[in-house]
Design an enzyme around this catalytic site. Sequence first.
Site, mmCIF file in Angstrom:
data_model
loop_
_atom_site.group_PDB
_atom_site.id
_atom_site.type_symbol
_atom_site.label_atom_id
_atom_site.label_comp_id
_atom_site.label_asym_id
_atom_site.label_seq_id
_atom_site.Cartn_x
_atom_site.Cartn_y
_atom_site.Cartn_z
ATOM 1 N N HIS A 109 -2.888 3.719 6.266
ATOM 2 C CA HIS A 109 -2.693 3.629 4.819
ATOM 3 C C HIS A 109 -3.620 2.600 4.181
ATOM 4 C CE1 HIS A 109 -0.338 4.362 1.191
ATOM 5 N NE2 HIS A 109 -0.329 3.063 0.981
ATOM 6 N N LYS A 162 -7.374 6.475 -11.433
ATOM 7 C CA LYS A 162 -7.164 6.601 -9.985
ATOM 8 C C LYS A 162 -5.914 7.425 -9.722
ATOM 9 C CE LYS A 162 -6.950 3.803 -5.735
ATOM 10 N NZ LYS A 162 -6.704 2.461 -5.182
ATOM 11 N N HIS A 178 2.626 8.766 -2.963
ATOM 12 C CA HIS A 178 3.835 8.057 -2.553
ATOM 13 C C HIS A 178 4.749 9.072 -1.872
ATOM 14 C CE1 HIS A 178 5.874 4.014 -3.497
ATOM 15 N NE2 HIS A 178 4.694 3.784 -2.984
ATOM 16 N N ASN A 179 4.184 9.755 -0.869
ATOM 17 C CA ASN A 179 4.848 10.895 -0.254
ATOM 18 C C ASN A 179 6.025 10.507 0.635
ATOM 19 O OD1 ASN A 179 2.717 12.288 -1.456
ATOM 20 N ND2 ASN A 179 1.526 12.380 0.432
ATOM 21 N N ARG A 181 -0.477 -0.333 -12.052
ATOM 22 C CA ARG A 181 -0.951 -1.692 -11.762
ATOM 23 C C ARG A 181 -2.410 -1.691 -11.328
ATOM 24 N NH1 ARG A 181 3.960 -2.179 -9.473
ATOM 25 N NH2 ARG A 181 3.168 -2.158 -7.325
ATOM 26 N N ASP A 206 -3.418 -6.560 -7.662
ATOM 27 C CA ASP A 206 -1.996 -6.223 -7.602
ATOM 28 C C ASP A 206 -1.525 -6.235 -6.161
ATOM 29 O OD1 ASP A 206 -1.263 -2.919 -6.975
ATOM 30 O OD2 ASP A 206 -3.336 -3.609 -7.016
ATOM 31 N N SER A 260 7.543 -5.666 -2.424
ATOM 32 C CA SER A 260 8.273 -5.754 -3.691
ATOM 33 C C SER A 260 7.320 -5.486 -4.845
ATOM 34 C CB SER A 260 8.900 -7.146 -3.844
ATOM 35 O OG SER A 260 9.907 -7.339 -2.874
ATOM 36 N N GLN A 261 7.820 -4.802 -5.841
ATOM 37 C CA GLN A 261 6.979 -4.308 -6.923
ATOM 38 C C GLN A 261 6.737 -5.362 -8.009
ATOM 39 O OE1 GLN A 261 5.837 -0.608 -6.929
ATOM 40 N NE2 GLN A 261 6.019 -1.608 -4.962
ATOM 41 N N ASN A 290 -7.412 8.089 -2.531
ATOM 42 C CA ASN A 290 -6.391 7.748 -1.557
ATOM 43 C C ASN A 290 -6.385 8.809 -0.458
ATOM 44 O OD1 ASN A 290 -2.867 8.258 -1.524
ATOM 45 N ND2 ASN A 290 -3.871 6.578 -0.503
#
Length: 733
Positions: free
Chosen positions: A44, A87, A91-92, A112, A264, A309-310, A533
Amino acid sequence: MQATLEQATQLGLKEEEFEEIKKVLGRTPNFNEVAMYSVMWSEHCSYKNSIKWLKTLPRDGERLLVKAGEENAGLVDIGDGLGCVFKIESHNHPSAIEPFQGAATGVGGIHRDIFTMGAMPIASLNSLRFGEMDNPKTKWLLKGVVKGIGHYGNCFGVPTVAGEIYFENCYQTNPLVNAMSVGIVKVGETVSATSHGAGNPVFIVGASTGKDGIGGASFASANITEDSAEQLPSVQVGDPFEEKKLLEACLEVIQTGALIGMQDMGAAGITCSTSEMSAKGEHGMIIHLDKVPTRQNNMKAWEMLLSESQERMLIVVKKGQEADVQKVFDKWDIHCVQIGEVTKDKNLKFYMNEELVADVPAESMVLGGGAPVYTREYAEPKYFAEINKFKQADIAIPADIRAIGYELIQLPNIASKHWVYEQYDSMVGTGNTHTNGPSDAAVVRIHGAKKALAVTTDCNSRYVFADPYKGAMIAVSEAARNIVCSGGTPVAITNCLNFGNPYNPEVYYQFVHAIKGMTTACDKLGTPVTGGNVSFYNQSEDGPVYPTPTIGMVGVLDTMDQKMTLDFKKPGDLVYVVGKMTDDMNCSEYLHHICGVTHSPAPHFDMEEEYQVQQTIARLINEELIISAHDISEGGLFACLVESAMVNGLGFHIDTDKHIRKDAFLFGEGQSRVVVSVNPHLHAMFEAELKGTPFMKLGTINATQQITIDDHNWGYISEWKDAYDNALEKLLN
């Protein structure tokens, strides 16, 4: 305490990678360090199985302001001193386990990436894949994902303007959730994800750090199994209101001139942002983890290093201007805490309560630095033999073509998706122009400028399954065709490459040939790749998903006057198809879902034909010789005509070509074709302007609402619209 090989492999590292880490450090790593390498060297984050081929994609163009991979997102010059930042990412895996939060945080994360570069997000898009609609799990996943996208986007205040949804059995266990964000920035006012200047302070800003999302990058680099639900802590939890504050604060702090760089915290959290910024700036950092604001007490060092964490950012500030930065974040009531400083040496040193808990060279961890690069073997898929057996002549022509058409427009992949998009706020910010007439691509105004953007996401993955090279060319070409049919000039693409396990040679064959097809199409159409991605391991016990290289494309309209819509405008106008009509049903919705043929070749496509048709349509729009334009895609010519007619409740009469079997003529999905409507007084000028491009006059538009094909009455457009509009909701309920 030294880490063991067993711990390393449990974290997803290979034995040879563990040995390589020892060489890099000159010693055996401790557990914290191994945990950091495990996420940074995961597929990833490192693209270790794909970067070799990604580097072959065309990445140069006169409008590109940064090359692919140089920043968090692509940046292109759209004129008038403005740049477009955009972009797409996946988020599969999180969405397969927890669809609401998985989709919501996918939206938050991609936004972000846009505003960390200093751009204001103005549009959101998505590309979704689910299993069969009659499966209860599909309905649960669909409802959760749509609710998550709508919740985050609506609260954050960025309109969702376009997208696509497909339903196929191969996505039953492993859905695909791809999110795209598009933003605007003044050229020269972007922020880089870098750090430099020894002694410059490092701040963490935004939300507190918790245990949610720990190991998310590793979670995204493994197949989905029955046990995946046990990894639920790997799914992050999002807060769109916190992100909205963070957006405003970050854009405001840029204006202070105090920033060195900003990044980010997405995959791999603090580990990723510190290592990537340091490697890019060729400096190191000292970080004090005990100073990081946390949501839980007594978090361990590795938990803080890996937490995803977001709504968090890492910023490096010019020494002496800390107070200017603090003032901005205090105003927005957001954490802004100095957790370290930039150092001359190039190592990252992490401390917890003054104890050194990790010490690693930043460069050794990142893509393009010390992260491993692998060359995987690939082999032609065995199922190609089944595809090659297909003979169109074996398919009987149905006795009742009209009944087939009625069934076709109610298929989930063709029918209206209004149940989905009505849950999204598409008008916040008043930039979306859809209410002025629907177009093949979404057209979004840029406030304060004459220009507009045309944006789209496209990929028919069944075509790619049938022929990865041709299917990927079609995906790029359809995206460009949609933008051209909307009045725009295609500029550049971003991609989200969703494939199965890269260690499967047949899957890797799909990946390699899709990259080659994308390259051919982008070179021909002048749309370089700005980034994107790769999402491997979209695979379950049932096997891999269809290869799905989703294309996000941006185009430019110099003025809104250039916008072209897809709807028929008035009775008496003539209907033409621009492009070659072919006797071809390959890979069509009709063949697949109505005739039940699972393996057939990709539909007719020729890159030169495609280029000629796009150039012709652009010229016809520019010279105001057509009134509408709608490209032929899923469902073929008939679905295209119905979609153009139903907007204003108009009927149409057309004649088919007697040399082409009627089901292929109406329902085939041969590419590079556009249905246009023409003022009858201009038909001679229109036909003269085609200059060798194949075309066919189909018929006329009428006010009676009747559909007539070869003098047979197919009923009224209102009946077809009702079936088209309500099919998906009926299936869901």
